[in-house]
Design a protein around this motif. Sequence first.
Motif, mmCIF file in Angstrom:
data_model
loop_
_atom_site.group_PDB
_atom_site.id
_atom_site.type_symbol
_atom_site.label_atom_id
_atom_site.label_comp_id
_atom_site.label_asym_id
_atom_site.label_seq_id
_atom_site.Cartn_x
_atom_site.Cartn_y
_atom_site.Cartn_z
ATOM 1 N N LEU A 1 15.989 -23.041 68.466
ATOM 2 C CA LEU A 1 17.041 -22.069 68.153
ATOM 3 C C LEU A 1 16.649 -21.180 66.976
ATOM 4 C CD1 LEU A 1 19.780 -21.085 69.016
ATOM 5 C CD2 LEU A 1 20.815 -22.851 67.594
ATOM 6 N N GLY A 2 15.952 -21.747 66.005
ATOM 7 C CA GLY A 2 15.502 -20.951 64.860
ATOM 8 C C GLY A 2 14.569 -19.826 65.270
ATOM 9 N N ALA A 3 13.729 -20.069 66.262
ATOM 10 C CA ALA A 3 12.828 -19.026 66.749
ATOM 11 C C ALA A 3 13.604 -17.937 67.469
ATOM 12 C CB ALA A 3 11.774 -19.634 67.680
ATOM 13 N N VAL A 4 14.611 -18.333 68.237
ATOM 14 C CA VAL A 4 15.442 -17.356 68.947
ATOM 15 C C VAL A 4 16.119 -16.436 67.941
ATOM 16 C CG1 VAL A 4 17.478 -17.063 70.418
ATOM 17 C CG2 VAL A 4 15.811 -18.853 70.938
ATOM 18 N N VAL A 5 16.704 -17.022 66.905
ATOM 19 C CA VAL A 5 17.384 -16.224 65.877
ATOM 20 C C VAL A 5 16.391 -15.299 65.188
ATOM 21 C CG1 VAL A 5 18.653 -16.326 63.705
ATOM 22 C CG2 VAL A 5 19.188 -17.942 65.522
ATOM 23 N N LYS A 6 15.213 -15.830 64.852
ATOM 24 C CA LYS A 6 14.204 -15.014 64.170
ATOM 25 C C LYS A 6 13.781 -13.831 65.030
ATOM 26 C CE LYS A 6 9.748 -15.200 61.917
ATOM 27 N NZ LYS A 6 8.636 -16.030 61.494
ATOM 28 N N ILE A 7 13.538 -14.084 66.315
ATOM 29 C CA ILE A 7 13.099 -13.020 67.219
ATOM 30 C C ILE A 7 14.189 -11.969 67.399
ATOM 31 C CG2 ILE A 7 12.493 -12.513 69.619
ATOM 32 C CD1 ILE A 7 11.100 -15.310 69.628
ATOM 33 N N LEU A 8 15.417 -12.407 67.633
ATOM 34 C CA LEU A 8 16.496 -11.468 67.917
ATOM 35 C C LEU A 8 17.025 -10.756 66.681
ATOM 36 C CD1 LEU A 8 18.553 -13.322 70.667
ATOM 37 C CD2 LEU A 8 16.811 -11.563 70.929
ATOM 38 N N THR A 9 16.890 -11.355 65.513
ATOM 39 C CA THR A 9 17.428 -10.749 64.303
ATOM 40 C C THR A 9 16.704 -9.467 63.927
ATOM 41 O OG1 THR A 9 18.006 -12.951 63.537
ATOM 42 C CG2 THR A 9 18.102 -11.231 61.914
ATOM 43 N N HIS A 10 15.455 -9.326 64.360
ATOM 44 C CA HIS A 10 14.706 -8.120 64.015
ATOM 45 C C HIS A 10 15.394 -6.858 64.529
ATOM 46 C CE1 HIS A 10 11.224 -9.982 62.228
ATOM 47 N NE2 HIS A 10 11.237 -10.881 63.200
ATOM 48 N N LYS A 11 15.975 -6.915 65.719
ATOM 49 C CA LYS A 11 16.552 -5.711 66.297
ATOM 50 C C LYS A 11 18.024 -5.844 66.670
ATOM 51 C CE LYS A 11 12.256 -3.943 68.105
ATOM 52 N NZ LYS A 11 11.580 -3.312 69.188
ATOM 53 N N HIS A 12 18.534 -7.063 66.679
ATOM 54 C CA HIS A 12 19.887 -7.271 67.174
ATOM 55 C C HIS A 12 20.651 -8.211 66.262
ATOM 56 C CE1 HIS A 12 18.336 -5.499 70.811
ATOM 57 N NE2 HIS A 12 17.364 -6.364 70.790
ATOM 58 N N VAL A 13 21.945 -8.064 66.261
ATOM 59 C CA VAL A 13 22.800 -8.982 65.519
ATOM 60 C C VAL A 13 22.939 -10.256 66.345
ATOM 61 C CG1 VAL A 13 25.117 -9.310 64.602
ATOM 62 C CG2 VAL A 13 24.031 -7.064 64.493
ATOM 63 N N VAL A 14 22.826 -11.398 65.703
ATOM 64 C CA VAL A 14 22.913 -12.669 66.413
ATOM 65 C C VAL A 14 24.166 -13.415 65.962
ATOM 66 C CG1 VAL A 14 21.617 -14.724 67.074
ATOM 67 C CG2 VAL A 14 20.402 -12.713 66.307
ATOM 68 N N GLY A 15 25.204 -12.697 65.597
ATOM 69 C CA GLY A 15 26.436 -13.349 65.184
ATOM 70 C C GLY A 15 26.228 -14.208 63.955
ATOM 71 N N SER A 16 26.930 -15.309 63.891
ATOM 72 C CA SER A 16 26.886 -16.188 62.731
ATOM 73 C C SER A 16 25.539 -16.873 62.548
ATOM 74 C CB SER A 16 27.986 -17.247 62.837
ATOM 75 O OG SER A 16 29.246 -16.613 62.791
ATOM 76 N N LEU A 17 24.799 -17.081 63.638
ATOM 77 C CA LEU A 17 23.485 -17.699 63.492
ATOM 78 C C LEU A 17 22.560 -16.836 62.635
ATOM 79 C CD1 LEU A 17 22.812 -19.200 67.024
ATOM 80 C CD2 LEU A 17 23.298 -20.423 64.905
ATOM 81 N N GLY A 18 22.706 -15.531 62.725
ATOM 82 C CA GLY A 18 21.912 -14.633 61.887
ATOM 83 C C GLY A 18 22.239 -14.821 60.414
ATOM 84 N N HIS A 19 23.522 -15.016 60.107
ATOM 85 C CA HIS A 19 23.939 -15.260 58.721
ATOM 86 C C HIS A 19 23.398 -16.600 58.235
ATOM 87 C CE1 HIS A 19 26.513 -11.782 58.736
ATOM 88 N NE2 HIS A 19 27.112 -12.220 59.831
ATOM 89 N N LEU A 20 23.462 -17.625 59.095
ATOM 90 C CA LEU A 20 22.954 -18.945 58.751
ATOM 91 C C LEU A 20 21.453 -18.885 58.468
ATOM 92 C CD1 LEU A 20 23.658 -21.967 58.502
ATOM 93 C CD2 LEU A 20 23.177 -22.172 60.943
ATOM 94 N N TYR A 21 20.718 -18.169 59.312
ATOM 95 C CA TYR A 21 19.273 -18.015 59.146
ATOM 96 C C TYR A 21 18.963 -17.347 57.802
ATOM 97 C CZ TYR A 21 14.445 -16.745 60.325
ATOM 98 O OH TYR A 21 13.078 -16.600 60.323
ATOM 99 N N ARG A 22 19.647 -16.231 57.512
ATOM 100 C CA ARG A 22 19.410 -15.521 56.244
ATOM 101 C C ARG A 22 19.793 -16.377 55.043
ATOM 102 N NH1 ARG A 22 20.777 -11.571 59.590
ATOM 103 N NH2 ARG A 22 22.990 -11.480 59.088
ATOM 104 N N SER A 23 20.852 -17.168 55.165
ATOM 105 C CA SER A 23 21.263 -18.048 54.065
ATOM 106 C C SER A 23 20.160 -19.030 53.716
ATOM 107 C CB SER A 23 22.522 -18.840 54.447
ATOM 108 O OG SER A 23 23.598 -17.984 54.637
ATOM 109 N N LEU A 24 19.586 -19.650 54.739
ATOM 110 C CA LEU A 24 18.502 -20.597 54.498
ATOM 111 C C LEU A 24 17.294 -19.882 53.902
ATOM 112 C CD1 LEU A 24 17.269 -23.419 54.692
ATOM 113 C CD2 LEU A 24 16.637 -22.889 57.056
#
Length: 192
Positions: free
Chosen positions: A40-63
């Motif tokens: 899941l972390g890879a999915v968030v990393k890949i999608l965050t570059h160009k797309h919003v991933v909802g709360s998972l994007g916030h969680l990823y950036r927090s970490l």
Amino acid sequence: MAATKISLKLLINKSTNKVLFAEANKDFVDFLFSLLALPLGAVVKILTHKHVVGSLGHLYRSLKNLSISHLQSKTNRDNLLNPYLPTALCQLLNQPEELRSLDYDYEHVKKGYVKEGFAYMVMDDLSVSPISTISSITVLSKFQVKDVGVLVEKTVRVGMDECIKILRFSMQSTTILSDVFLGAKIKRESDT
């Protein structure tokens, strides 16, 4: 290193603006199956570059922004932020070997998931099966295609942008190939 591009043949119903199926080779099917191996972390990393991933994007950036002094170890954080990416995905996304986790044993998937020398049918919802004349006719019957004049073949090139769209739409839609290559979802959303 240049990003890899894969050729894919689409059979499109012009009257419905939908992909009935794609004829794919090993490279594309290996890419699709590699999506199942993504953490899941890879999915968030890949999608965050160009797309919003909802709360998972916030969680990823927090970490990512959390100080090392608050963490058990830097290695644990690094493993979550930079998880293993399968070989097929690294090649298509033009990612260096270093993105693969060193402790992950990926030798068994280096050759991919399916055998070379076969053609595969990939449905709009990403269902995969070996392609044959019979299976193609069955699909035409299933979608009640009476006039083959409404069918058109289109060859597309699949690169990094298309791979990211396939990943994104695969979590939101059941008409992924139409959405990515015909803009069907984008058009349907703008109509409402």
